[in-house]
Design a protein around this motif. Sequence first.
Motif, PDB file in Angstrom:
ATOM      1  N   ALA A 162       0.775  -1.132   0.070  1.00 45.47           N
ATOM      2  CA  ALA A 162      -0.041  -0.013  -0.140  1.00 45.47           C
ATOM      3  C   ALA A 162       1.006   1.340   0.101  1.00 45.47           C
ATOM      4  CB  ALA A 162      -0.869  -0.163   1.206  1.00 45.47           C
ATOM      5  N   THR A 163       0.717   2.133  -0.998  1.00 51.10           N
ATOM      6  CA  THR A 163       1.533   3.195  -1.012  1.00 51.10           C
ATOM      7  C   THR A 163       0.728   4.395  -1.186  1.00 51.10           C
ATOM      8  OG1 THR A 163       1.203   3.262  -3.523  1.00 51.10           O
ATOM      9  CG2 THR A 163       3.346   2.075  -2.609  1.00 51.10           C
ATOM     10  N   GLN A 164       1.397   5.682  -0.839  1.00 51.88           N
ATOM     11  CA  GLN A 164       0.727   6.766  -0.225  1.00 51.88           C
ATOM     12  C   GLN A 164      -0.087   7.535  -1.533  1.00 51.88           C
ATOM     13  OE1 GLN A 164       0.039   7.971   2.297  1.00 51.88           O
ATOM     14  NE2 GLN A 164      -0.191  10.114   2.248  1.00 51.88           N
ATOM     15  N   GLY A 165       0.445   7.448  -2.766  1.00 57.76           N
ATOM     16  CA  GLY A 165      -0.136   8.108  -3.715  1.00 57.76           C
ATOM     17  C   GLY A 165      -0.281   9.513  -3.712  1.00 57.76           C
ATOM     18  N   PRO A 166      -0.899  10.379  -4.334  1.00 56.75           N
ATOM     19  CA  PRO A 166      -1.727   9.898  -5.636  1.00 56.75           C
ATOM     20  C   PRO A 166      -0.971   9.722  -6.645  1.00 56.75           C
ATOM     21  CG  PRO A 166      -2.126  12.250  -5.304  1.00 56.75           C
ATOM     22  CD  PRO A 166      -1.389  11.921  -4.127  1.00 56.75           C
ATOM     23  N   ARG A 167       0.632   9.744  -6.698  1.00 53.42           N
ATOM     24  CA  ARG A 167       1.183   9.726  -7.963  1.00 53.42           C
ATOM     25  C   ARG A 167       1.369   8.114  -8.167  1.00 53.42           C
ATOM     26  NH1 ARG A 167       6.234   7.990  -6.219  1.00 53.42           N
ATOM     27  NH2 ARG A 167       6.947   8.739  -4.282  1.00 53.42           N
ATOM     28  N   LEU A 168       1.886   7.649  -8.961  1.00 56.47           N
ATOM     29  CA  LEU A 168       2.341   6.295  -9.288  1.00 56.47           C
ATOM     30  C   LEU A 168       3.749   6.181  -8.803  1.00 56.47           C
ATOM     31  CD1 LEU A 168       0.609   5.638 -12.569  1.00 56.47           C
ATOM     32  CD2 LEU A 168      -0.143   4.774 -10.594  1.00 56.47           C
ATOM     33  N   GLU A 169       4.094   5.089  -8.676  1.00 55.70           N
ATOM     34  CA  GLU A 169       5.700   5.027  -8.127  1.00 55.70           C
ATOM     35  C   GLU A 169       6.653   5.142  -9.044  1.00 55.70           C
ATOM     36  OE1 GLU A 169       3.185   2.618  -7.983  1.00 55.70           O
ATOM     37  OE2 GLU A 169       2.377   3.613  -6.005  1.00 55.70           O
ATOM     38  N   THR A 170       7.936   5.244  -8.617  1.00 58.19           N
ATOM     39  CA  THR A 170       9.108   5.249  -9.627  1.00 58.19           C
ATOM     40  C   THR A 170       9.535   3.706  -9.615  1.00 58.19           C
ATOM     41  OG1 THR A 170      10.950   5.236  -7.527  1.00 58.19           O
ATOM     42  CG2 THR A 170       9.930   7.425  -8.548  1.00 58.19           C
ATOM     43  N   ARG A 171      10.339   3.185 -10.730  1.00 55.22           N
ATOM     44  CA  ARG A 171      10.620   2.259 -11.043  1.00 55.22           C
ATOM     45  C   ARG A 171      11.555   1.508  -9.763  1.00 55.22           C
ATOM     46  NH1 ARG A 171      12.233   0.455 -16.492  1.00 55.22           N
ATOM     47  NH2 ARG A 171      10.782   1.986 -17.952  1.00 55.22           N
ATOM     48  N   ASP A 183       3.539  -8.277  -4.366  1.00 54.67           N
ATOM     49  CA  ASP A 183       3.168  -8.875  -5.857  1.00 54.67           C
ATOM     50  C   ASP A 183       2.363  -7.479  -6.486  1.00 54.67           C
ATOM     51  OD1 ASP A 183       4.213 -11.527  -5.474  1.00 54.67           O
ATOM     52  OD2 ASP A 183       2.521 -11.577  -3.655  1.00 54.67           O
ATOM     53  N   LEU A 184       1.706  -6.810  -5.595  1.00 51.55           N
ATOM     54  CA  LEU A 184       0.900  -5.794  -6.050  1.00 51.55           C
ATOM     55  C   LEU A 184       1.053  -4.452  -5.559  1.00 51.55           C
ATOM     56  CD1 LEU A 184      -2.505  -7.906  -5.545  1.00 51.55           C
ATOM     57  CD2 LEU A 184      -1.456  -7.479  -7.614  1.00 51.55           C
ATOM     58  N   VAL A 185       0.767  -3.446  -6.144  1.00 57.15           N
ATOM     59  CA  VAL A 185       0.848  -2.213  -5.622  1.00 57.15           C
ATOM     60  C   VAL A 185      -0.396  -1.433  -5.524  1.00 57.15           C
ATOM     61  CG1 VAL A 185       2.087  -1.223  -7.327  1.00 57.15           C
ATOM     62  CG2 VAL A 185       2.164   0.006  -5.280  1.00 57.15           C
ATOM     63  N   GLY A 186      -0.808  -0.647  -4.627  1.00 54.20           N
ATOM     64  CA  GLY A 186      -2.202   0.057  -4.644  1.00 54.20           C
ATOM     65  C   GLY A 186      -2.139   1.175  -3.856  1.00 54.20           C
ATOM     66  N   MET A 187      -3.160   2.147  -3.610  1.00 57.31           N
ATOM     67  CA  MET A 187      -2.953   3.229  -2.935  1.00 57.31           C
ATOM     68  C   MET A 187      -4.043   3.211  -1.868  1.00 57.31           C
ATOM     69  SD  MET A 187      -2.287   5.972  -5.961  1.00 57.31           S
ATOM     70  CE  MET A 187      -1.133   5.670  -7.139  1.00 57.31           C
ATOM     71  N   THR A 188      -5.029   2.284  -1.922  1.00 53.55           N
ATOM     72  CA  THR A 188      -6.215   2.466  -0.920  1.00 53.55           C
ATOM     73  C   THR A 188      -6.321   1.201   0.074  1.00 53.55           C
ATOM     74  OG1 THR A 188      -7.431   1.484  -2.837  1.00 53.55           O
ATOM     75  CG2 THR A 188      -7.498   3.677  -2.301  1.00 53.55           C
ATOM     76  N   GLY A 189      -5.402   0.336  -0.233  1.00 51.70           N
ATOM     77  CA  GLY A 189      -5.700  -0.999   0.913  1.00 51.70           C
ATOM     78  C   GLY A 189      -5.516  -0.684   2.238  1.00 51.70           C
ATOM     79  N   MET A 190      -4.981   0.195   2.621  1.00 49.05           N
ATOM     80  CA  MET A 190      -4.631   0.519   4.133  1.00 49.05           C
ATOM     81  C   MET A 190      -4.780   2.164   4.060  1.00 49.05           C
ATOM     82  SD  MET A 190      -3.976  -1.996   5.954  1.00 49.05           S
ATOM     83  CE  MET A 190      -2.869  -1.357   7.484  1.00 49.05           C
ATOM     84  N   PRO A 191      -5.636   2.422   5.146  1.00 53.04           N
ATOM     85  CA  PRO A 191      -5.600   1.432   6.452  1.00 53.04           C
ATOM     86  C   PRO A 191      -7.107   0.869   6.542  1.00 53.04           C
ATOM     87  CG  PRO A 191      -6.331   3.826   7.037  1.00 53.04           C
ATOM     88  CD  PRO A 191      -5.646   3.828   5.484  1.00 53.04           C
ATOM     89  N   GLU A 192      -7.623   0.776   5.397  1.00 48.61           N
ATOM     90  CA  GLU A 192      -9.118   0.159   5.353  1.00 48.61           C
ATOM     91  C   GLU A 192      -9.041  -1.050   5.996  1.00 48.61           C
ATOM     92  OE1 GLU A 192     -11.461   1.354   1.676  1.00 48.61           O
ATOM     93  OE2 GLU A 192     -11.563  -1.009   1.586  1.00 48.61           O
ATOM     94  N   ALA A 193      -8.179  -1.962   5.713  1.00 48.65           N
ATOM     95  CA  ALA A 193      -8.119  -3.361   6.171  1.00 48.65           C
ATOM     96  C   ALA A 193      -7.908  -3.344   7.712  1.00 48.65           C
ATOM     97  CB  ALA A 193      -7.105  -4.227   5.327  1.00 48.65           C
ATOM     98  N   ALA A 194      -7.018  -2.593   8.176  1.00 47.81           N
ATOM     99  CA  ALA A 194      -6.923  -2.639   9.602  1.00 47.81           C
ATOM    100  C   ALA A 194      -8.306  -2.019  10.314  1.00 47.81           C
ATOM    101  CB  ALA A 194      -5.610  -1.403  10.030  1.00 47.81           C
ATOM    102  N   LEU A 195      -8.714  -0.918   9.746  1.00 45.57           N
ATOM    103  CA  LEU A 195      -9.958  -0.572  10.392  1.00 45.57           C
ATOM    104  C   LEU A 195     -11.084  -1.215  10.570  1.00 45.57           C
ATOM    105  CD1 LEU A 195      -9.720   3.232   8.674  1.00 45.57           C
ATOM    106  CD2 LEU A 195      -9.529   2.760  11.216  1.00 45.57           C
ATOM    107  N   ALA A 196     -11.229  -2.241   9.445  1.00 49.87           N
ATOM    108  CA  ALA A 196     -12.334  -3.205   9.226  1.00 49.87           C
ATOM    109  C   ALA A 196     -11.925  -4.341  10.493  1.00 49.87           C
ATOM    110  CB  ALA A 196     -12.431  -3.925   8.094  1.00 49.87           C
ATOM    111  N   ARG A 197     -10.624  -4.437  10.704  1.00 45.48           N
ATOM    112  CA  ARG A 197     -10.289  -5.399  11.633  1.00 45.48           C
ATOM    113  C   ARG A 197     -10.712  -5.026  13.101  1.00 45.48           C
ATOM    114  NH1 ARG A 197      -6.655  -9.877  11.813  1.00 45.48           N
ATOM    115  NH2 ARG A 197      -8.027 -10.452   9.678  1.00 45.48           N
ATOM    116  N   GLU A 198     -10.420  -3.730  13.469  1.00 48.04           N
ATOM    117  CA  GLU A 198     -10.570  -2.982  14.710  1.00 48.04           C
ATOM    118  C   GLU A 198     -12.199  -3.210  14.798  1.00 48.04           C
ATOM    119  OE1 GLU A 198      -7.152   0.152  15.399  1.00 48.04           O
ATOM    120  OE2 GLU A 198      -9.162   0.869  15.233  1.00 48.04           O
ATOM    121  N   LEU A 199     -13.014  -3.215  13.741  1.00 47.82           N
ATOM    122  CA  LEU A 199     -14.418  -3.199  14.213  1.00 47.82           C
ATOM    123  C   LEU A 199     -14.859  -4.582  13.987  1.00 47.82           C
ATOM    124  CD1 LEU A 199     -15.947  -0.003  12.567  1.00 47.82           C
ATOM    125  CD2 LEU A 199     -15.148  -0.581  14.810  1.00 47.82           C
TER     126      LEU A 199
END
Length: 250
Positions: A162-171, A183-199
């Motif tokens: 999970a990267t900060q964005g909103p820009r894409l990453e450098t090589r 294996d994958l890179v995205g900007m929105t996976g966190m903290p969503e997953a951790a917050l869901a676990r908290e609840l």
Amino acid sequence: MHAIDVALVGGTGLYHFPGLEAVERHAVDTPYGPPSDALVIGQLGERRIAFLARHGESHTIPPHRVNYRANIWALHHLGARRVIGINAVGGIRADMGPRALVLPDQIIDYTHDRLTSYCDVAGAEVRHIDFSEPYSARLRAELMGAAAAAGIPLLDGGCYGATQGPRLETRAEIARLRRDGCDLVGMTGMPEAALARELELDYACIAVVANWAAGCGEEAEISLPEIFANLEAATAQVPPLITALPARAD
Ligand code: HPA
């Protein structure tokens, strides 16, 4: 009124869930401020589905500004107990190219300066949740079963960086993520997953590969029109996958 069977947080390329009937819109307020948009609740056959556009329905909220706490709190408040995040990603692993759908099983969080916990409020009890397995094993198994039943290719497992964005990453950043085991890179996976676990929600992520991450494909640059074409094609598989997900009895 039936309970909500499953809630979806739609990412880039998925702003509405097609085929929902008897749709209601709920503008929920939360102790953490407003969610990204109204929560849309409707019937899919016998089941009640909730849908929320993570970036807003007109995609005006960048990844680092999404009010993840409000979004997850609102879905929980409306009674959702299993939540599926749909997240556009770049593919790093050789078998995770554009248009693939992946059900990751691990996360490395490179984001910063986001509000990552419900403990982050004066006076709230501090809790250290177990996050060894960041996604719900039960929901992941249900999704793999649904994909097999619907004949939709869904890759089982992978590490989401999970990267900060909103820009894409450098090589170089992607080379580092690869060395780290992403294996994958995205900007929105966190903290969503951790917050869901908290609840204590059952949470899983369907990662929709929009492009090769920087330096992973043949191209020198990542083309935005290609990202959107790939997302449109791959995201079209999400509603049939959710339709094939069996309702839960408990
Ligand atoms: N990097 C980060 N997030 C993304 C990408 C990417 O290459 N593609 C879609 N979301």
